[in-house]
Design an enzyme around this catalytic site. Structure first.
Site, PDB file in Angstrom:
ATOM      1  N   ASN A 267     -10.983  17.272  -0.095  1.00  0.00           N
ATOM      2  CA  ASN A 267     -11.888  16.159  -0.377  1.00  0.00           C
ATOM      3  C   ASN A 267     -13.323  16.649  -0.255  1.00  0.00           C
ATOM      4  OD1 ASN A 267     -12.767  13.365  -0.639  1.00  0.00           O
ATOM      5  ND2 ASN A 267     -13.244  13.436   1.550  1.00  0.00           N
TER       6      ASN A 267
ATOM      7  N   ARG B 215       0.838  -1.201   0.000  1.00  0.00           N
ATOM      8  CA  ARG B 215       0.000   0.000   0.000  1.00  0.00           C
ATOM      9  C   ARG B 215       0.882   1.263   0.000  1.00  0.00           C
ATOM     10  NH1 ARG B 215      -5.863   0.888   0.048  1.00  0.00           N
ATOM     11  NH2 ARG B 215      -5.985   3.072   0.556  1.00  0.00           N
TER      12      ARG B 215
ATOM     13  N   HIS C 127     -17.104  15.205   0.659  1.00  0.00           N
ATOM     14  CA  HIS C 127     -17.687  14.050   1.346  1.00  0.00           C
ATOM     15  C   HIS C 127     -19.204  14.229   1.440  1.00  0.00           C
ATOM     16  CE1 HIS C 127     -17.800  10.665   4.102  1.00  0.00           C
ATOM     17  NE2 HIS C 127     -18.627  11.368   4.840  1.00  0.00           N
TER      18      HIS C 127
ATOM     19  N   ILE D 103      -8.032   5.969   0.712  1.00  0.00           N
ATOM     20  CA  ILE D 103      -7.374   6.787   1.726  1.00  0.00           C
ATOM     21  C   ILE D 103      -5.896   6.872   1.355  1.00  0.00           C
ATOM     22  CG2 ILE D 103      -6.846   6.990   4.188  1.00  0.00           C
ATOM     23  CD1 ILE D 103      -9.845   7.091   3.613  1.00  0.00           C
TER      24      ILE D 103
ATOM     25  N   GLY E 136      -6.360  11.264   9.210  1.00  0.00           N
ATOM     26  CA  GLY E 136      -7.520  10.478   9.631  1.00  0.00           C
ATOM     27  C   GLY E 136      -8.488  10.244   8.487  1.00  0.00           C
TER      28      GLY E 136
ATOM     29  N   ASP F 148      -6.452  15.171   6.148  1.00  0.00           N
ATOM     30  CA  ASP F 148      -5.349  14.908   7.074  1.00  0.00           C
ATOM     31  C   ASP F 148      -5.174  13.400   7.192  1.00  0.00           C
ATOM     32  OD1 ASP F 148      -7.321  14.023   8.768  1.00  0.00           O
ATOM     33  OD2 ASP F 148      -7.076  15.619  10.256  1.00  0.00           O
TER      34      ASP F 148
HETATM   35  C1  GAR Z   1     -19.694  12.301  -4.201  1.00  0.00           C
HETATM   36  O1  GAR Z   1     -20.955  12.398  -3.594  1.00  0.00           O
HETATM   37  C2  GAR Z   1     -18.603  12.311  -3.149  1.00  0.00           C
HETATM   38  O2  GAR Z   1     -18.894  13.092  -2.033  1.00  0.00           O
HETATM   39  C3  GAR Z   1     -18.548  10.865  -2.771  1.00  0.00           C
HETATM   40  O3  GAR Z   1     -18.659  10.173  -3.970  1.00  0.00           O
HETATM   41  C4  GAR Z   1     -19.491  10.939  -4.863  1.00  0.00           C
HETATM   42  C5  GAR Z   1     -18.785  11.033  -6.190  1.00  0.00           C
HETATM   43  O4  GAR Z   1     -19.662  11.461  -7.195  1.00  0.00           O
HETATM   44  N1  GAR Z   1     -17.341  10.561  -2.081  1.00  0.00           N
HETATM   45  C6  GAR Z   1     -17.265   9.713  -1.073  1.00  0.00           C
HETATM   46  O5  GAR Z   1     -18.210   9.042  -0.681  1.00  0.00           O
HETATM   47  C7  GAR Z   1     -15.899   9.610  -0.441  1.00  0.00           C
HETATM   48  N2  GAR Z   1     -15.978   8.938   0.837  1.00  0.00           N
HETATM   49  P1  GAR Z   1     -19.105  11.794  -8.648  1.00  0.00           P
HETATM   50  O6  GAR Z   1     -18.160  10.652  -9.044  1.00  0.00           O
HETATM   51  O7  GAR Z   1     -20.304  11.854  -9.510  1.00  0.00           O
HETATM   52  O8  GAR Z   1     -18.378  13.108  -8.558  1.00  0.00           O
END
Ligand code: GAR
Length: 212
Positions: free
Chosen positions: A119, A77, A121, A104, A155, A153
């Site tokens: 990022n 990794r 989320h 990650i 986490g 970060d």
């Molecule tokens: C988004 O909603 C983003 O926040 C999420 O994946 C989707 C991507 O949509 N990310 C996560 O869940 C990360 N943990 P997209 O590929 O259509 O931009």
């Protein structure tokens, strides 16, 4: 008459994706609509952790260079993380955007891009971190959820928060309908936040992010 100051050159964005790439598309559309100079940023490359995804096809249609680093193609990794960092660095980004990137990153990547790696989320952090945020929020019975744009970060979804958008739940929501409404808000917020970070700069003091 004094010459107008030269506009600062647009910030270079490398965007990382794992799926459909609609957040990437929103950034591409904003640059196309306003022009890189006025928007303050341009996407210079798109990377992924897997091939054959719509996110990469969007980049290719926009004429952008792409790269793929799969974890399974590296002995460890940490080796994957170092290779990803190297591939991103080759495009000399000012900001790196994780837009639906479902991995990650590790120490090497953060050593190089910490403080300029953001990022998006699909929940109101610190509630519902991790890969199943929309389903977790729904299962918990929350009445509002949304999206969070934050610096990454070490986490999981724990770095300093830059901006959040709120979405109210509906009685008949399932994971898919809720995620679509979150993504509507998320795409607009990402475009606004990336443009502001690029044009106006920012400071991060502890957990507090300020954009002048
Ligand atoms: C988004 O909603 C983003 O926040 C999420 O994946 C989707 C991507 O949509 N990310 C996560 O869940 C990360 N943990 P997209 O590929 O259509 O931009």
């Amino acid at each position: 008459m004094a010459a107008a100051p030269e506009p600062a050159s647009p910030a270079r964005l490398v965007v990382l994706v794992s799926g459909s790439g609609t957040n990437l598309q929103a950034l591409l559309d904003a640059v196309a609509e306003h022009g890189a100079a006025a928007y303050g940023a341009e996407v210079v490359a798109v990377g992924a952790d897997r091939p054959d995804i719509e996110g990469l096809r969007r980049a290719e249609r926009a004429g952008l260079p792409t790269f793929v680093e799969r974890v399974r193609d590296h002995p460890t990794r940490a080796a994957w993380d170092a290779a990803l960092a190297e591939a991103v660095a080759a495009h000399r980004p000012d900001l790196v955007v994780s837009a639906g990137f479902m991995k990650i990153v590790g120490a090497d990547f953060l050593a190089r891009f910490g403080g300029r790696f953001i990022n998006t989320h699909p929940a109101l952090l610190p509630s519902f971190p991790g890969a199943h945020a929309v389903g977790d929020a729904l299962a918990h019975g929350v009445k509002v959820t949304g999206c969070t744009i934050h610096f990454v970060d070490a986490g999981i979804d724990s770095g300093p928060i830059i901006a959040q958008g709120v979405v109210e739940l509906r009685e008949d929501d399932d994971e898919s309908s809720l995620h679509e409404r979150i993504k509507d808000v998320e795409r607009r917020l990402l475009v606004e936040v990336v443009g502001r970070l690029a044009r106006d700069g920012y400071t991060v003091k502890g957990r507090k992010v300020s954009i002048p």
